[in-house]
Design a protein around this motif. Structure first.
Motif, PDB file in Angstrom:
ATOM      1  N   GLY A  46      -9.980 -15.599  33.450  1.00 49.89           N
ATOM      2  CA  GLY A  46      -8.539 -15.416  33.412  1.00 49.89           C
ATOM      3  C   GLY A  46      -7.907 -15.754  34.734  1.00 49.89           C
ATOM      4  N   TYR A  47      -6.778 -15.123  35.010  1.00 50.43           N
ATOM      5  CA  TYR A  47      -5.987 -15.475  36.184  1.00 50.43           C
ATOM      6  C   TYR A  47      -5.570 -14.232  36.962  1.00 50.43           C
ATOM      7  CZ  TYR A  47      -5.519 -19.782  33.451  1.00 50.43           C
ATOM      8  OH  TYR A  47      -5.776 -20.908  32.717  1.00 50.43           O
ATOM      9  N   ASP A  48      -5.606 -14.332  38.273  1.00 51.10           N
ATOM     10  CA  ASP A  48      -4.992 -13.346  39.150  1.00 51.10           C
ATOM     11  C   ASP A  48      -3.669 -13.950  39.589  1.00 51.10           C
ATOM     12  OD1 ASP A  48      -7.204 -11.577  39.058  1.00 51.10           O
ATOM     13  OD2 ASP A  48      -8.239 -12.795  40.560  1.00 51.10           O
ATOM     14  N   VAL A  49      -2.570 -13.415  39.052  1.00 50.31           N
ATOM     15  CA  VAL A  49      -1.250 -14.011  39.252  1.00 50.31           C
ATOM     16  C   VAL A  49      -0.500 -13.286  40.370  1.00 50.31           C
ATOM     17  CG1 VAL A  49       0.931 -14.660  38.160  1.00 50.31           C
ATOM     18  CG2 VAL A  49      -1.185 -14.632  36.808  1.00 50.31           C
ATOM     19  N   LEU A  50      -0.070 -14.042  41.363  1.00 49.88           N
ATOM     20  CA  LEU A  50       0.691 -13.487  42.474  1.00 49.88           C
ATOM     21  C   LEU A  50       2.052 -14.176  42.542  1.00 49.88           C
ATOM     22  CD1 LEU A  50      -2.008 -13.502  45.331  1.00 49.88           C
ATOM     23  CD2 LEU A  50      -1.527 -11.669  43.683  1.00 49.88           C
ATOM     24  N   ILE A  51       3.107 -13.382  42.653  1.00 50.09           N
ATOM     25  CA  ILE A  51       4.441 -13.930  42.911  1.00 50.09           C
ATOM     26  C   ILE A  51       4.683 -13.808  44.408  1.00 50.09           C
ATOM     27  CG2 ILE A  51       6.908 -13.815  42.390  1.00 50.09           C
ATOM     28  CD1 ILE A  51       5.200 -14.463  39.972  1.00 50.09           C
ATOM     29  N   ASP A  57      10.088 -12.773  55.336  1.00 41.74           N
ATOM     30  CA  ASP A  57      10.730 -11.494  55.000  1.00 41.74           C
ATOM     31  C   ASP A  57      10.391 -11.027  53.590  1.00 41.74           C
ATOM     32  OD1 ASP A  57      12.222 -13.167  53.385  1.00 41.74           O
ATOM     33  OD2 ASP A  57      14.134 -12.777  54.382  1.00 41.74           O
ATOM     34  N   LYS A  58       9.765 -11.927  52.790  1.00 37.91           N
ATOM     35  CA  LYS A  58       9.271 -11.605  51.445  1.00 37.91           C
ATOM     36  C   LYS A  58      10.381 -11.214  50.473  1.00 37.91           C
ATOM     37  CE  LYS A  58       4.911 -10.053  53.449  1.00 37.91           C
ATOM     38  NZ  LYS A  58       3.971  -8.935  53.643  1.00 37.91           N
ATOM     39  N   ARG A  59      11.601 -11.577  50.791  1.00 40.78           N
ATOM     40  CA  ARG A  59      12.731 -11.259  49.911  1.00 40.78           C
ATOM     41  C   ARG A  59      13.276 -12.547  49.280  1.00 40.78           C
ATOM     42  NH1 ARG A  59      14.736  -6.116  50.402  1.00 40.78           N
ATOM     43  NH2 ARG A  59      13.791  -4.879  52.080  1.00 40.78           N
ATOM     44  N   VAL A  60      13.531 -12.468  47.992  1.00 34.24           N
ATOM     45  CA  VAL A  60      14.033 -13.627  47.253  1.00 34.24           C
ATOM     46  C   VAL A  60      15.252 -13.186  46.454  1.00 34.24           C
ATOM     47  CG1 VAL A  60      13.537 -15.321  45.456  1.00 34.24           C
ATOM     48  CG2 VAL A  60      11.739 -14.645  47.059  1.00 34.24           C
ATOM     49  N   SER A  61      16.373 -13.864  46.637  1.00 39.94           N
ATOM     50  CA  SER A  61      17.577 -13.557  45.858  1.00 39.94           C
ATOM     51  C   SER A  61      17.624 -14.448  44.627  1.00 39.94           C
ATOM     52  CB  SER A  61      18.827 -13.778  46.712  1.00 39.94           C
ATOM     53  OG  SER A  61      18.916 -15.131  47.118  1.00 39.94           O
ATOM     54  N   SER A  62      17.989 -13.869  43.488  1.00 39.26           N
ATOM     55  CA  SER A  62      18.059 -14.637  42.243  1.00 39.26           C
ATOM     56  C   SER A  62      19.505 -15.002  41.943  1.00 39.26           C
ATOM     57  CB  SER A  62      17.487 -13.824  41.080  1.00 39.26           C
ATOM     58  OG  SER A  62      18.382 -12.789  40.716  1.00 39.26           O
ATOM     59  N   VAL A  69      11.690  -8.296  45.943  1.00 37.32           N
ATOM     60  CA  VAL A  69      10.845  -8.105  47.119  1.00 37.32           C
ATOM     61  C   VAL A  69       9.409  -8.414  46.712  1.00 37.32           C
ATOM     62  CG1 VAL A  69      10.050  -6.521  48.894  1.00 37.32           C
ATOM     63  CG2 VAL A  69      12.395  -6.342  48.026  1.00 37.32           C
ATOM     64  N   CYS A  70       8.869  -9.506  47.233  1.00 37.62           N
ATOM     65  CA  CYS A  70       7.513  -9.932  46.877  1.00 37.62           C
ATOM     66  C   CYS A  70       6.479  -9.180  47.714  1.00 37.62           C
ATOM     67  CB  CYS A  70       7.351 -11.442  47.099  1.00 37.62           C
ATOM     68  SG  CYS A  70       8.468 -12.456  46.101  1.00 37.62           S
ATOM     69  N   GLN A  71       5.308  -9.007  47.159  1.00 40.19           N
ATOM     70  CA  GLN A  71       4.231  -8.358  47.889  1.00 40.19           C
ATOM     71  C   GLN A  71       3.641  -9.295  48.941  1.00 40.19           C
ATOM     72  OE1 GLN A  71       1.210  -6.792  45.299  1.00 40.19           O
ATOM     73  NE2 GLN A  71       0.053  -5.811  46.978  1.00 40.19           N
ATOM     74  N   TYR A  72       3.787 -10.599  48.687  1.00 39.36           N
ATOM     75  CA  TYR A  72       3.155 -11.584  49.565  1.00 39.36           C
ATOM     76  C   TYR A  72       4.145 -12.654  49.997  1.00 39.36           C
ATOM     77  CZ  TYR A  72      -0.984  -9.626  47.257  1.00 39.36           C
ATOM     78  OH  TYR A  72      -1.928  -8.776  46.758  1.00 39.36           O
ATOM     79  N   CYS A  73       3.914 -13.208  51.160  1.00 40.76           N
ATOM     80  CA  CYS A  73       4.512 -14.470  51.585  1.00 40.76           C
ATOM     81  C   CYS A  73       3.442 -15.527  51.352  1.00 40.76           C
ATOM     82  CB  CYS A  73       4.911 -14.411  53.046  1.00 40.76           C
ATOM     83  SG  CYS A  73       5.295 -16.031  53.762  1.00 40.76           S
ATOM     84  N   ALA A  74       3.812 -16.675  50.852  1.00 39.62           N
ATOM     85  CA  ALA A  74       2.823 -17.703  50.486  1.00 39.62           C
ATOM     86  C   ALA A  74       1.898 -18.048  51.649  1.00 39.62           C
ATOM     87  CB  ALA A  74       3.542 -18.956  49.989  1.00 39.62           C
ATOM     88  N   MET A  75       2.464 -18.148  52.851  1.00 45.08           N
ATOM     89  CA  MET A  75       1.651 -18.569  53.998  1.00 45.08           C
ATOM     90  C   MET A  75       0.636 -17.522  54.430  1.00 45.08           C
ATOM     91  SD  MET A  75       4.979 -19.790  54.180  1.00 45.08           S
ATOM     92  CE  MET A  75       5.895 -19.168  55.597  1.00 45.08           C
ATOM     93  N   GLU A  76       0.805 -16.260  53.981  1.00 46.55           N
ATOM     94  CA  GLU A  76      -0.107 -15.187  54.364  1.00 46.55           C
ATOM     95  C   GLU A  76      -1.324 -15.078  53.458  1.00 46.55           C
ATOM     96  OE1 GLU A  76       2.835 -11.859  56.358  1.00 46.55           O
ATOM     97  OE2 GLU A  76       2.591 -11.873  54.179  1.00 46.55           O
ATOM     98  N   ILE A  77      -1.297 -15.787  52.341  1.00 44.81           N
ATOM     99  CA  ILE A  77      -2.401 -15.691  51.380  1.00 44.81           C
ATOM    100  C   ILE A  77      -3.595 -16.471  51.916  1.00 44.81           C
ATOM    101  CG2 ILE A  77      -3.142 -16.214  49.021  1.00 44.81           C
ATOM    102  CD1 ILE A  77      -0.199 -15.891  48.174  1.00 44.81           C
ATOM    103  N   LYS A  78      -4.684 -15.787  52.167  1.00 43.78           N
ATOM    104  CA  LYS A  78      -5.871 -16.405  52.750  1.00 43.78           C
ATOM    105  C   LYS A  78      -6.960 -16.677  51.709  1.00 43.78           C
ATOM    106  CE  LYS A  78      -3.876 -16.097  56.722  1.00 43.78           C
ATOM    107  NZ  LYS A  78      -3.240 -17.306  57.305  1.00 43.78           N
TER     108      LYS A  78
END
Length: 349
Positions: A46-51, A57-62, A69-78
């Motif tokens: 299956g999949y481990d899905v991360l938004i 700042d991990k904040r995204v306005s729609s 408020v995201c748990q992760y910033c893309a650049m921090e994912i190792k």
């Protein structure tokens, strides 16, 4: 080829600011629904899905005004990213300094690091900005395709497709096309049976019929000073007529040669091509909003007989008039108010 389906894959969906929620929520729901279907079949895959956000700042306005408020910033994912999807783009942020690190990180991703990199809607601009679409076939929302071509001339833009793939790069069109793409990726990983189960669960097509071009307008909106806009009412009143250059020029008290030159310059289209597109646009409205027989629509719009109208629809919209009517006729018709709506419509004679 179906990938090894016994290994869980990390899917990272980067939600860009100013987005429609479906840009990232749609693909996320596809992958998480695939987990449920795989689990029910006894598979541990299956999949481990991360938004993730594109900024620290991990904040995204729609676009709805909701802030995520995201748990992760893309650049921090190792941990290894199997599939990366860039969901949307509001363009106001495209070249702002706070996105610089994200584009740099994105540009350094290779096929060895990330098996698949994709986009939803305006996310194609992020991939293009990072140089990942150079020399690649790609799509985006039909309204944005000309902009993508103009701003990134090295990209081979296909405005008609719901989604495309070129090597390890995948792009999808407007908003809901992200679901089409995610279903295709699930099928690529786990086979058609699982993908069909997910599509049924979400009440969606596994392979949606048609093309993006069916949703867009064939003609742009022109300013009131444009010659096409000045002729708009007269065109509509006379669509059932041949409308050759001589007759239009005569209506404007212009010579045919001068009219053709001015019209092409102001609209970007030769008169004959413009009128053909206008005939199709008008026929679309009849198909969407009325029960008028196809042969009557063909006659009213100057599209000749049924065979001629079918050929013209296939050329411009990649579908037949009858199939278009089935797909796009007003939903109010089903609720029993279509006749009322139709009685209030005014069409040119």
């Amino acid at each position: 080829m179906i990938a090894n389906n016994q290994q869980r894959k990390q899917v990272v969906i980067v939600a860009m600011s100013g987005n429609t929620l479906l840009n990232f929520a749609g693909p996320a729901d596809v992958f998480t629904s695939a987990n449920n279907c795989l689990g029910a079949s006894g598979s541990e895959a299956g999949y481990d899905v991360l938004i993730a956000s594109p900024t620290m700042d991990k904040r995204v306005s729609s676009s709805t005004g909701m802030e995520i408020v995201c748990q992760y910033c893309a650049m921090e994912i190792k941990t290894p990213i199997d599939t990366l999807i860039i969901a949307g783009n509001d363009f106001q942020m495209l070249r702002k300094p706070e996105y610089k690190d994200f584009y740099q990180w994105l540009s350094f991703l290779s096929e060895n690091q990330t098996r698949r990199i994709g986009s939803v809607c305006g996310g194609a601009f992020s991939l293009a900005e990072a140089g990942l679409l150079n020399g690649k076939k790609a799509t985006t929302h039909w309204q944005l395709s000309e902009r993508l071509k103009k701003e990134y001339p090295l990209v081979d833009v296909d405005a008609t497709a719901f989604y495309t793939s070129d090597g390890h790069i995948y792009t999808s069109g407007g908003v809901s096309s992200g679901i089409d793409l995610a279903l295709a990726l699930v099928e690529e990983d786990h086979g058609k049976d699982i993908a069909i189960q997910v599509a049924r669960k979400l009440v969606f097509y596994l392979s949606r019929p048609g093309f993006q071009v069916q949703f867009g307008n064939l003609l742009p909106v022109y300013e009131s000073s444009n010659i096409a806009e000045k002729l708009h009412n007269w065109f509509n009143e006379n669509l059932h007529e041949p409308l050759d250059v001589a007759s239009i020029a005569d209506h404007l008290n212009m010579s045919p040669r001068n009219f053709t030159r001015v019209f092409h310059k102001q609209t970007g289209l030769p008169p004959a091509k413009f009128i053909e597109k206008l005939r199709v646009e008008t026929a679309r409205k009849y198909l969407e909003d009325t029960d008028m027989p196809l042969d009557c629509i063909a006659e009213k719009c100057g599209l000749g007989g049924l065979v001629s109208m079918r050929r013209t629809f296939l050329r411009h919209l990649m579908t037949t008039p009858s199939d278009y009517r089935r797909a796009f006729r007003t939903s109010l018709k089903v609720a029993g108010v279509g006749d009322i709506l139709q009685s209030n419509l005014h069409y040119p004679n």
